[in-house]
Design a protein around this motif. Structure first.
Motif, mmCIF file in Angstrom:
data_model
loop_
_atom_site.group_PDB
_atom_site.id
_atom_site.type_symbol
_atom_site.label_atom_id
_atom_site.label_comp_id
_atom_site.label_asym_id
_atom_site.label_seq_id
_atom_site.Cartn_x
_atom_site.Cartn_y
_atom_site.Cartn_z
ATOM 1 N N ILE A 6 0.862 -1.173 0.000
ATOM 2 C CA ILE A 6 0.000 0.000 0.000
ATOM 3 C C ILE A 6 0.901 1.227 0.000
ATOM 4 O O ILE A 6 1.703 1.430 0.915
ATOM 5 C CB ILE A 6 -0.925 0.006 1.230
ATOM 6 C CG1 ILE A 6 -1.791 -1.251 1.215
ATOM 7 C CG2 ILE A 6 -1.768 1.261 1.257
ATOM 8 C CD1 ILE A 6 -2.630 -1.422 2.450
ATOM 9 N N GLU A 7 0.759 2.006 -1.040
ATOM 10 C CA GLU A 7 1.580 3.203 -1.149
ATOM 11 C C GLU A 7 0.861 4.354 -0.466
ATOM 12 O O GLU A 7 -0.346 4.524 -0.629
ATOM 13 C CB GLU A 7 1.825 3.525 -2.618
ATOM 14 C CG GLU A 7 2.600 2.430 -3.327
ATOM 15 C CD GLU A 7 2.809 2.753 -4.791
ATOM 16 O OE1 GLU A 7 2.640 3.924 -5.180
ATOM 17 O OE2 GLU A 7 3.135 1.827 -5.536
ATOM 18 N N PRO A 8 1.586 5.116 0.320
ATOM 19 C CA PRO A 8 0.941 6.253 0.990
ATOM 20 C C PRO A 8 0.509 7.297 -0.030
ATOM 21 O O PRO A 8 1.154 7.504 -1.050
ATOM 22 C CB PRO A 8 2.020 6.788 1.921
ATOM 23 C CG PRO A 8 3.303 6.248 1.399
ATOM 24 C CD PRO A 8 2.993 5.011 0.629
ATOM 25 N N LYS A 9 -0.605 7.923 0.277
ATOM 26 C CA LYS A 9 -1.114 8.970 -0.608
ATOM 27 C C LYS A 9 -0.272 10.227 -0.426
ATOM 28 O O LYS A 9 0.180 10.543 0.671
ATOM 29 C CB LYS A 9 -2.572 9.267 -0.283
ATOM 30 C CG LYS A 9 -3.488 8.121 -0.602
ATOM 31 C CD LYS A 9 -4.917 8.501 -0.322
ATOM 32 C CE LYS A 9 -5.831 7.345 -0.635
ATOM 33 N NZ LYS A 9 -7.221 7.654 -0.344
ATOM 34 N N GLU A 10 -0.094 10.920 -1.512
ATOM 35 C CA GLU A 10 0.697 12.152 -1.458
ATOM 36 C C GLU A 10 -0.134 13.261 -0.833
ATOM 37 O O GLU A 10 -1.321 13.397 -1.095
ATOM 38 C CB GLU A 10 1.120 12.555 -2.871
ATOM 39 C CG GLU A 10 2.081 11.574 -3.488
ATOM 40 C CD GLU A 10 2.498 12.032 -4.876
ATOM 41 O OE1 GLU A 10 2.434 13.248 -5.148
ATOM 42 O OE2 GLU A 10 2.871 11.174 -5.664
ATOM 43 N N LYS A 11 0.520 14.056 -0.005
ATOM 44 C CA LYS A 11 -0.158 15.183 0.624
ATOM 45 C C LYS A 11 -0.120 16.367 -0.322
ATOM 46 O O LYS A 11 0.875 16.628 -0.976
ATOM 47 C CB LYS A 11 0.519 15.551 1.938
ATOM 48 C CG LYS A 11 0.364 14.487 2.979
ATOM 49 C CD LYS A 11 0.986 14.933 4.266
ATOM 50 C CE LYS A 11 0.880 13.854 5.314
ATOM 51 N NZ LYS A 11 1.527 14.237 6.552
ATOM 52 N N ARG A 12 -1.153 17.112 -0.358
ATOM 53 C CA ARG A 12 -1.212 18.291 -1.224
ATOM 54 C C ARG A 12 -1.241 19.542 -0.427
ATOM 55 O O ARG A 12 -1.643 19.785 0.579
ATOM 56 C CB ARG A 12 -2.438 18.242 -2.111
ATOM 57 C CG ARG A 12 -2.321 17.149 -3.117
ATOM 58 C CD ARG A 12 -3.483 17.218 -4.048
ATOM 59 N NE ARG A 12 -3.387 16.124 -4.989
ATOM 60 C CZ ARG A 12 -4.195 15.936 -5.954
ATOM 61 N NH1 ARG A 12 -5.191 16.757 -6.155
ATOM 62 N NH2 ARG A 12 -4.063 14.948 -6.760
#
Length: 110
Positions: free
Chosen positions: A104-110
């Motif tokens: 599971i790849e962490p979601k990128e923060k925007r």
């Protein structure tokens, strides 16, 4: 006199024959009673089985617990955010191939 006693004894035996060995005799009645007892026992077992199946059908119609239980045990499904743990017997050789869990790849923060 002796002849009369023998004739009467023979008549008694002739009368007793249908009572014991005839179509509606005691042996036939006893055999039919045993068959009735066996049929009643089987009917009781089938009634218990039907009651169990009926309760399972009602549970499947009304609740989600039985559906969830069947999905878990028969289909191997798990809920979201649950961790599946399988304990294997170390002495028993497994025929399953272990597949690593997906990354599971962490979601990128925007």
């Amino acid at each position: 006199m002796r002849l009369i006693i023998l004739c009467l004894a023979a008549l008694v035996l002739l009368i007793q024959f249908p009572l014991w060995l005839g179509k509606g005799g005691w042996l036939r009645v006893w055999d039919l009673d045993q068959q009735v007892i066996a049929a009643q026992k089987k009917n009781d077992e089938l009634r218990a089985r039907n009651a169990k199946l009926n309760s399972e059908v009602q549970d499947l119609k009304e609740g989600t617990g039985a559906v969830e239980e069947r999905a878990r045990y028969e289909l191997g499904m798990i809920k979201e955010n649950e961790i599946f743990v399988q304990v294997l017997d170390p002495n028993k050789k497994s025929s399953f191939v272990s597949i690593p869990p997906p990354k599971i790849e962490p979601k990128e923060k925007r």
